[in-house]
Design a protein around this motif. Structure first.
Motif, PDB file in Angstrom:
ATOM      1  N   SER A 126       0.817  -1.214   0.000  1.00  0.00           N
ATOM      2  CA  SER A 126       0.000   0.000   0.000  1.00  0.00           C
ATOM      3  C   SER A 126       0.847   1.259   0.000  1.00  0.00           C
ATOM      4  N   MET A 127       2.167   1.093   0.102  1.00  0.00           N
ATOM      5  CA  MET A 127       3.086   2.229   0.133  1.00  0.00           C
ATOM      6  C   MET A 127       3.840   2.318  -1.200  1.00  0.00           C
ATOM      7  N   PRO A 128       4.376   3.507  -1.506  1.00  0.00           N
ATOM      8  CA  PRO A 128       5.125   3.664  -2.772  1.00  0.00           C
ATOM      9  C   PRO A 128       6.526   3.042  -2.680  1.00  0.00           C
ATOM     10  N   ILE A 129       6.542   1.711  -2.525  1.00  0.00           N
ATOM     11  CA  ILE A 129       7.796   0.979  -2.377  1.00  0.00           C
ATOM     12  C   ILE A 129       7.932  -0.010  -3.535  1.00  0.00           C
ATOM     13  N   ALA A 130       9.122  -0.094  -4.095  1.00  0.00           N
ATOM     14  CA  ALA A 130       9.368  -1.053  -5.169  1.00  0.00           C
ATOM     15  C   ALA A 130       9.152  -2.472  -4.638  1.00  0.00           C
ATOM     16  N   ARG A 131       8.347  -3.251  -5.344  1.00  0.00           N
ATOM     17  CA  ARG A 131       8.030  -4.603  -4.869  1.00  0.00           C
ATOM     18  C   ARG A 131       9.276  -5.457  -4.695  1.00  0.00           C
ATOM     19  N   SER A 132      10.201  -5.355  -5.608  1.00  0.00           N
ATOM     20  CA  SER A 132      11.399  -6.201  -5.558  1.00  0.00           C
ATOM     21  C   SER A 132      12.251  -5.923  -4.329  1.00  0.00           C
ATOM     22  N   SER A 133      12.162  -4.707  -3.785  1.00  0.00           N
ATOM     23  CA  SER A 133      13.011  -4.334  -2.664  1.00  0.00           C
ATOM     24  C   SER A 133      12.709  -5.156  -1.418  1.00  0.00           C
ATOM     25  N   VAL A 134      11.477  -5.623  -1.269  1.00  0.00           N
ATOM     26  CA  VAL A 134      11.098  -6.401  -0.087  1.00  0.00           C
ATOM     27  C   VAL A 134      11.878  -7.718  -0.059  1.00  0.00           C
ATOM     28  N   LEU A 135      11.938  -8.406  -1.194  1.00  0.00           N
ATOM     29  CA  LEU A 135      12.676  -9.659  -1.244  1.00  0.00           C
ATOM     30  C   LEU A 135      14.181  -9.423  -1.157  1.00  0.00           C
ATOM     31  N   TRP A 136      14.666  -8.425  -1.872  1.00  0.00           N
ATOM     32  CA  TRP A 136      16.101  -8.167  -1.864  1.00  0.00           C
ATOM     33  C   TRP A 136      16.599  -7.773  -0.485  1.00  0.00           C
ATOM     34  N   ALA A 137      15.771  -7.128   0.307  1.00  0.00           N
ATOM     35  CA  ALA A 137      16.163  -6.767   1.670  1.00  0.00           C
ATOM     36  C   ALA A 137      16.434  -8.023   2.494  1.00  0.00           C
ATOM     37  N   HIS A 138      15.567  -9.017   2.358  1.00  0.00           N
ATOM     38  CA  HIS A 138      15.781 -10.281   3.075  1.00  0.00           C
ATOM     39  C   HIS A 138      17.029 -11.000   2.563  1.00  0.00           C
ATOM     40  N   VAL A 139      17.236 -10.952   1.262  1.00  0.00           N
ATOM     41  CA  VAL A 139      18.383 -11.634   0.671  1.00  0.00           C
ATOM     42  C   VAL A 139      19.695 -10.991   1.126  1.00  0.00           C
ATOM     43  N   LEU A 140      19.766  -9.676   1.102  1.00  0.00           N
ATOM     44  CA  LEU A 140      20.993  -8.986   1.510  1.00  0.00           C
ATOM     45  C   LEU A 140      21.256  -9.143   3.000  1.00  0.00           C
ATOM     46  N   THR A 141      20.183  -9.168   3.790  1.00  0.00           N
ATOM     47  CA  THR A 141      20.346  -9.418   5.223  1.00  0.00           C
ATOM     48  C   THR A 141      20.926 -10.807   5.460  1.00  0.00           C
ATOM     49  N   SER A 142      20.427 -11.781   4.703  1.00  0.00           N
ATOM     50  CA  SER A 142      20.955 -13.141   4.792  1.00  0.00           C
ATOM     51  C   SER A 142      22.432 -13.171   4.424  1.00  0.00           C
ATOM     52  N   LEU A 143      22.795 -12.451   3.372  1.00  0.00           N
ATOM     53  CA  LEU A 143      24.183 -12.418   2.922  1.00  0.00           C
ATOM     54  C   LEU A 143      25.092 -11.868   4.019  1.00  0.00           C
ATOM     55  N   VAL A 187      37.720 -17.439  -2.868  1.00  0.00           N
ATOM     56  CA  VAL A 187      36.926 -18.163  -1.872  1.00  0.00           C
ATOM     57  C   VAL A 187      35.723 -17.324  -1.455  1.00  0.00           C
ATOM     58  N   ALA A 188      35.972 -16.041  -1.198  1.00  0.00           N
ATOM     59  CA  ALA A 188      34.874 -15.153  -0.791  1.00  0.00           C
ATOM     60  C   ALA A 188      33.806 -15.074  -1.869  1.00  0.00           C
ATOM     61  N   GLY A 189      34.231 -14.978  -3.129  1.00  0.00           N
ATOM     62  CA  GLY A 189      33.269 -14.902  -4.228  1.00  0.00           C
ATOM     63  C   GLY A 189      32.416 -16.147  -4.333  1.00  0.00           C
ATOM     64  N   ILE A 190      33.032 -17.310  -4.169  1.00  0.00           N
ATOM     65  CA  ILE A 190      32.283 -18.568  -4.234  1.00  0.00           C
ATOM     66  C   ILE A 190      31.294 -18.657  -3.076  1.00  0.00           C
ATOM     67  N   LEU A 191      31.725 -18.251  -1.867  1.00  0.00           N
ATOM     68  CA  LEU A 191      30.833 -18.303  -0.709  1.00  0.00           C
ATOM     69  C   LEU A 191      29.674 -17.321  -0.849  1.00  0.00           C
ATOM     70  N   VAL A 192      29.935 -16.164  -1.451  1.00  0.00           N
ATOM     71  CA  VAL A 192      28.855 -15.195  -1.690  1.00  0.00           C
ATOM     72  C   VAL A 192      27.842 -15.781  -2.676  1.00  0.00           C
TER      73      VAL A 192
END
Length: 254
Positions: free
Chosen positions: A95-112, A143-148
């Motif tokens: 209901s807010m002017p927020i990009a839909r994709s940002s919700v999923l990417w926020a969880h993904v980046l937090t996981s990273l 190694v870091a790249g593979i783990l990411v």
């Protein structure tokens, strides 16, 4: 991503990371199991395992432990995503002017971020236990790249579980097979010591090529074709999981 989506992702990632910082037990819990496995394998079982190499057992098995660390940590992504879905947060964001994709990417980046912190803790404990490497800066970056990539691929799988699960237990239970997979690979013992059917599976599943690549980078050995097989698995899983996640997310919001 557009500038608007990037800004929204940054704000929502900050929100998720704040939750992690207020509850650091998530990161600690993720690191505890791999550390316990290291202690068990190195100090109890390691002396009885013949790896066919001259390197210490902690050096041999650390790559597999790092993958288990990440596989354990991504369960929390599915769990947090499920709670957001059940709590109606997605509907509020919609209901807010927020990009839909940002919700999923926020969880993904937090996981990273959280998983890389857990990996750092495990590597620190491994050094205390005797892990040694003469790897160059370039090898460490490899190694870091593979783990990411591994974290991103598994996190998008966690997104699928979080969006599709019917219960909290179901949201996180999907990670159990992923945690178990390194045990049927070259992570802890050479595959040629396994019965033929098991060895065939171990040699042709993604964890073995990933583990072998990281091990070669740490030991300053040629990675050969293993790195291309590992990257093909990781990129393939990442692309399929991302597309599947987005499709489920759009269906949930429609």
């Amino acid at each position: 991503m557009t500038t608007h989506a990037l800004a929204d992702t940054r704000v929502l990632t900050g929100r998720s990371l704040t939750h992690i910082l207020r509850s650091p037990d998530t990161i600690i819990t993720t690191a505890v199991t791999p550390i316990a496995l290291m202690l068990l394998f190195v100090y109890v079982l390691g002396g009885a395992i013949n790896t066919g190499t001259n390197e210490s057992y902690i050096d041999y098995m650390l790559p597999g432990i790092l993958l288990i660390t990440i596989a354990s940590g991504i369960a929390y992504t599915a769990y947090r995503l499920f709670l957001d879905m059940q709590g109606g947060i997605f509907e509020r964001f919609q209901s807010m002017p927020i990009a839909r994709s940002s919700v999923l990417w926020a969880h993904v980046l937090t996981s990273l971020v959280s998983n890389l912190i857990s990996v750092g803790i495990v590597i620190g404990v491994a050094f205390i236990m005797g892990f040694r490497t003469g790897a160059s800066v370039g090898a460490w970056l490899g190694v870091a790249g593979i783990l990411v990539l591994f974290t991103l691929a598994l996190t998008w799988l966690a997104v699928i579980a979080g969006l599709s699960a019917k219960t909290v237990d179901g949201a996180s239970a999907f990670s159990y097979p992923l945690i178990f997979l390194p045990f049927i690979s070259s992570a802890f013992v050479p595959t040629d010591s396994m019965p033929a059917p098991v060895a065939w599976f171990a040699e042709n599943q993604p964890v073995t090529s990933i583990v072998n690549t990281i091990r070669a980078l740490f030991s300053e050995q040629p990675v050969g074709s293993e790195i291309w097989i590992a990257l093909a698995w990781l990129v393939g899983i990442l692309v399929v999981a991302y597309a599947w996640s987005v499709a489920i997310y759009r269906r949930k919001l429609s």
